[in-house]
Design an enzyme around this catalytic site. Sequence first.
Site, PDB file in Angstrom:
ATOM      1  N   ASN A 100       0.743  -1.233  -0.178  1.00  0.00           N
ATOM      2  CA  ASN A 100      -0.032   0.165  -0.118  1.00  0.00           C
ATOM      3  C   ASN A 100       0.848   1.118  -0.206  1.00  0.00           C
ATOM      4  O   ASN A 100       0.480   2.319  -0.565  1.00  0.00           O
ATOM      5  CB  ASN A 100      -1.028  -0.105   1.130  1.00  0.00           C
ATOM      6  N   GLN A 121      -4.750  -4.033  -1.874  1.00  0.00           N
ATOM      7  CA  GLN A 121      -4.150  -2.986  -3.042  1.00  0.00           C
ATOM      8  C   GLN A 121      -4.218  -3.553  -4.391  1.00  0.00           C
ATOM      9  O   GLN A 121      -4.107  -2.757  -5.348  1.00  0.00           O
ATOM     10  CB  GLN A 121      -2.927  -2.551  -2.579  1.00  0.00           C
ATOM     11  N   SER A 133     -11.022  -5.509  -0.065  1.00  0.00           N
ATOM     12  CA  SER A 133     -11.686  -4.560   0.288  1.00  0.00           C
ATOM     13  C   SER A 133     -12.323  -3.728  -0.614  1.00  0.00           C
ATOM     14  O   SER A 133     -11.830  -3.389  -1.602  1.00  0.00           O
ATOM     15  CB  SER A 133     -10.941  -3.639   1.331  1.00  0.00           C
ATOM     16  N   THR A 152     -25.738 -10.327  10.669  1.00  0.00           N
ATOM     17  CA  THR A 152     -26.601 -10.090   9.541  1.00  0.00           C
ATOM     18  C   THR A 152     -25.865  -9.406   8.418  1.00  0.00           C
ATOM     19  O   THR A 152     -25.064  -8.687   8.631  1.00  0.00           O
ATOM     20  CB  THR A 152     -27.755  -9.244  10.221  1.00  0.00           C
ATOM     21  N   CYS A 165      -2.712   4.771   8.147  1.00  0.00           N
ATOM     22  CA  CYS A 165      -2.962   4.250   9.445  1.00  0.00           C
ATOM     23  C   CYS A 165      -1.709   4.784  10.256  1.00  0.00           C
ATOM     24  O   CYS A 165      -2.086   4.931  11.632  1.00  0.00           O
ATOM     25  CB  CYS A 165      -2.804   2.731   9.352  1.00  0.00           C
TER      26      CYS A 165
HETATM   27  C1  LIG Z   1      -6.538  -0.394   3.456  1.00  0.00           C
HETATM   28  C2  LIG Z   1      -5.832  -1.822   3.639  1.00  0.00           C
HETATM   29  C3  LIG Z   1      -6.187  -2.833   4.415  1.00  0.00           C
HETATM   30  C4  LIG Z   1      -7.342  -2.622   5.331  1.00  0.00           C
HETATM   31  O1  LIG Z   1      -8.515  -2.654   4.656  1.00  0.00           O
HETATM   32  P1  LIG Z   1      -9.757  -2.064   5.550  1.00  0.00           P
HETATM   33  O2  LIG Z   1     -11.013  -2.368   4.539  1.00  0.00           O
HETATM   34  O3  LIG Z   1      -9.530  -0.498   5.364  1.00  0.00           O
HETATM   35  O4  LIG Z   1      -9.843  -2.635   6.726  1.00  0.00           O
HETATM   36  C5  LIG Z   1      -5.197  -4.064   4.551  1.00  0.00           C
HETATM   37  N1  LIG Z   1      -4.436  -4.213   3.795  1.00  0.00           N
HETATM   38  C6  LIG Z   1      -3.944  -3.300   2.998  1.00  0.00           C
HETATM   39  C7  LIG Z   1      -2.904  -3.516   2.100  1.00  0.00           C
HETATM   40  C8  LIG Z   1      -4.385  -2.113   2.627  1.00  0.00           C
HETATM   41  O5  LIG Z   1      -4.143  -1.322   1.919  1.00  0.00           O
END
Ligand SMILES: *Cc1c(COP(=O)(O)O)cnc(C)c1O
Length: 383
Positions: A149, A177, A197, A235, A319
């Site tokens: 990331n 990513q 995600s 749910t 983060c």
């Molecule tokens: C953003 C990210 C996450 C976390 O995902 P969330 O949906 O924000 O909890 C995990 N791993 C990487 C490489 C990310 O960039």
Amino acid sequence: MLYFDHNATTFLAPEVTDTMTVALREVFGNASSTHRQGQLARQHLEQSRRTIARFLNASPAEFIFTSGGTESNNLAILGLVRNLPGPYKHVITTAIEHPSVLECYRQLEREGVEVTYVGVDSRGIVDAREVERNLRPNTVLVSVMHANNEVGTIQSIKEIAGLIRHRNVFLHCDGVQAFGKIGVDVQELDVDLYSISAHKIFGPKGIGGLYVRKGTPLRGIQHGGRHERERRAGTENVPAAMGFARAVELCEPSIADALADLRDRFEAEVLYRGGVVINGATPGRLPNTSNLLFCGLSAEALVIALDRKGIAVSTGSACSSGSVEPSHVLLAMGRSRDEARSSVRFSFGRYNTAEDVRVLIEAVTAFLSRLRANVRLERSLVV
Ligand SMILES: *Cc1c(COP(=O)(O)O)cnc(C)c1O
């Protein structure tokens, strides 16, 4: 506002907003209910699952919805390792993982699991043979992220899989990513667990997913109802799942070339000014990511200066920004603490235009010129 922080999060694609607006109004049923509203929600949930699974080249039964990448990583690592037999378990991961992976392993260490953190070279690449060399008879799981990331380097997951799979070791990959930015095929990568995600690909926050290869002995880590094949109680958030699926449909592989063009033009213009180095300069880097070391400059100062002009970029990962700690990824790549504090991440997205990037280049180069003029002035005052 110009937004160049897509690796932290994205806004909703307009099509996703449209899908979700309707869904929030109309698809309110509990997907476990027998009545018509429940069945409608179930149908939409399963349709969304099919869309996303197809994109991963997985079967729908192998994909479970979670609340995001963090939960997917927690479920993959804790849900597998805690469920495997034996008091002496060993796992391997890398020094450049996202905190949602690293902190799971720190937790497992507290529970008595031995963890090896393999390093990376100066470009941020994990040596597959280094992973192999660290295998022990009791190694049960290896976690290596697909794309980083912060710097965008891509690991050769397939090569790592080839070296460990015959040893009966499970392979987990944080694909948050990579998914939607480069082609992802879980069969070809030969992984057992793959985390994704929605909010990194113009989908909603609070929903993600985990690919779990058929037969993987994963047990849920939160307890309650029998949702998601008893692996994720609670749910289901159907409107968010629908938004996630819509976001996935909008990911066109052809966008990668256009993004790489924008990114490369940006880097060429900024590097031309001198005193700037690319962190993680590998040919196979994520097409949208540019992490630059501005020698001798405070990254925070540049981020703030750009923000004043309505341009959003960030230092390292979202983060860790706001904290004074330098990036663990850049340190693992051999950068000094000062160099890490002088590094800024620019992450582009498919709605960025050439004109947006021109404005960005102008703002960055103006900042550099002003700074260097000040330095010259200071020097002349000293002499
Ligand atoms: C953003 C990210 C996450 C976390 O995902 P969330 O949906 O924000 O909890 C995990 N791993 C990487 C490489 C990310 O960039």
